[in-house]
Structure formats: C-alpha cells, structure tokens
Write an enzyme that holds these catalytic residues in place. Sequence first.
Site, PDB file in Angstrom:
ATOM      1  N   LYS A  17       0.840  -1.201   0.000  1.00 11.16           N
ATOM      2  CA  LYS A  17       0.000   0.000   0.000  1.00 11.16           C
ATOM      3  C   LYS A  17       0.871   1.246   0.000  1.00 11.16           C
ATOM      4  O   LYS A  17       1.777   1.378   0.818  1.00 11.16           O
ATOM      5  CB  LYS A  17      -0.892  -0.004   1.238  1.00 11.16           C
ATOM      6  CG  LYS A  17      -1.805   1.191   1.377  1.00 11.16           C
ATOM      7  CD  LYS A  17      -2.658   1.018   2.628  1.00 11.16           C
ATOM      8  CE  LYS A  17      -3.579   2.163   2.874  1.00 11.16           C
ATOM      9  NZ  LYS A  17      -4.348   1.987   4.118  1.00 11.16           N
ATOM     10  N   THR A  24      -6.083  -0.903 -12.210  1.00 15.06           N
ATOM     11  CA  THR A  24      -5.249  -0.817 -13.400  1.00 15.06           C
ATOM     12  C   THR A  24      -3.963  -1.582 -13.108  1.00 15.06           C
ATOM     13  O   THR A  24      -3.923  -2.389 -12.182  1.00 15.06           O
ATOM     14  CB  THR A  24      -5.004   0.656 -13.817  1.00 15.06           C
ATOM     15  OG1 THR A  24      -4.379   0.679 -15.103  1.00 15.06           O
ATOM     16  CG2 THR A  24      -4.186   1.421 -12.803  1.00 15.06           C
ATOM     17  N   TYR A  25      -2.924  -1.330 -13.885  1.00 21.01           N
ATOM     18  CA  TYR A  25      -1.646  -2.002 -13.657  1.00 21.01           C
ATOM     19  C   TYR A  25      -0.534  -0.958 -13.647  1.00 21.01           C
ATOM     20  O   TYR A  25      -0.699   0.157 -14.142  1.00 21.01           O
ATOM     21  CB  TYR A  25      -1.385  -3.073 -14.725  1.00 21.01           C
ATOM     22  CG  TYR A  25      -1.283  -2.507 -16.122  1.00 21.01           C
ATOM     23  CD1 TYR A  25      -0.050  -2.150 -16.659  1.00 21.01           C
ATOM     24  CD2 TYR A  25      -2.420  -2.300 -16.894  1.00 21.01           C
ATOM     25  CE1 TYR A  25       0.040  -1.605 -17.932  1.00 21.01           C
ATOM     26  CE2 TYR A  25      -2.338  -1.761 -18.157  1.00 21.01           C
ATOM     27  CZ  TYR A  25      -1.108  -1.417 -18.676  1.00 21.01           C
ATOM     28  OH  TYR A  25      -1.022  -0.867 -19.929  1.00 21.01           O
ATOM     29  N   GLY A  81      -4.557   6.895 -19.789  1.00 18.86           N
ATOM     30  CA  GLY A  81      -5.722   6.372 -20.497  1.00 18.86           C
ATOM     31  C   GLY A  81      -7.015   6.738 -19.799  1.00 18.86           C
ATOM     32  O   GLY A  81      -7.145   7.819 -19.214  1.00 18.86           O
ATOM     33  N   ALA A  82      -7.972   5.823 -19.837  1.00 20.44           N
ATOM     34  CA  ALA A  82      -9.299   6.092 -19.275  1.00 20.44           C
ATOM     35  C   ALA A  82      -9.241   6.464 -17.796  1.00 20.44           C
ATOM     36  O   ALA A  82     -10.049   7.273 -17.322  1.00 20.44           O
ATOM     37  CB  ALA A  82     -10.197   4.879 -19.478  1.00 20.44           C
ATOM     38  N   ALA A  83      -8.284   5.908 -17.062  1.00 22.06           N
ATOM     39  CA  ALA A  83      -8.163   6.216 -15.633  1.00 22.06           C
ATOM     40  C   ALA A  83      -7.873   7.700 -15.395  1.00 22.06           C
ATOM     41  O   ALA A  83      -8.183   8.232 -14.326  1.00 22.06           O
ATOM     42  CB  ALA A  83      -7.078   5.363 -14.994  1.00 22.06           C
ATOM     43  N   SER A 137      -3.126   2.429 -17.511  1.00 26.20           N
ATOM     44  CA  SER A 137      -2.221   2.112 -16.419  1.00 26.20           C
ATOM     45  C   SER A 137      -1.967   3.296 -15.496  1.00 26.20           C
ATOM     46  O   SER A 137      -2.540   4.368 -15.657  1.00 26.20           O
ATOM     47  CB  SER A 137      -0.880   1.595 -16.940  1.00 26.20           C
ATOM     48  OG  SER A 137      -0.183   2.650 -17.570  1.00 26.20           O
TER      49      SER A 137
END
Length: 116
Positions: free
Chosen positions: A9, A57-58, A73-75, A25
């Site tokens: 975390k 995501t990664y 991207g979309a994030a 990502s």
Amino acid sequence: MMIEVLKSKLHCVRVTEANLNYMGSITIDEDLMDAANMIAGEKVHIVDNNNGERFETYIIKGERGSGCICLNGAAARKVQVGDIVIIMSYAMMDFEEAKSFKPTVVFPDSAMNKIV
C-alpha cells in the site's frame, strides 16, 4: 483455503499527472514502487480520497526519484492532478499463512511523493 489479502500500500500520494492519450495504467516512481514492494505490470486498486473514485489498473515503472504518480488512459478521467490517492495491491495466500502475513505499507510525503 486461499484468501486475498493486502500485500502492498502506498498511502496518500499526490497525482502529478493525468495522461488521457496513453493506453492505460498508472506510472509510479520506481523509488515508491521499491518501497512498497510493487512491480511493473502488477494489478493495483486505486482509491481517490478527493472524489471517492475506486478503480483498478496495472503499474508502469516511472522515473526513479521523480515522485511521478500519473494516471494514464481512461483512468485519467477519474482523477485530477493534485488529488490524493491510495494505491493498493493484493496477494493470494493460504488462510493460515495470511494470519501472520504483514503487508508493506508506505506513508510517503504527499507534497512531493518522496519517502521520508
């Protein structure tokens, strides 16, 4: 029995960039990745403290020492630069092993995303 538990975390890091025109990502400073025991390609769960968004995501490795936390991207639509996010990864392990497992939890300086 196998269960999923918190493995790593990064608690309260600041978003430094949001790049909509990238494939996807999250890019994370390699120093932060090392401190949190995270690796490139690892699936992460992200929680935005400012707006309540939660998504997965990664990881893509970011420049070491840069403090980079960039949603791609979309994030990128789910955060604003300056938002405080929590980044978590999980691991599957045996129930008995999980009882004694201690996750890696890192509390960076959120002003600069540096390990203090």
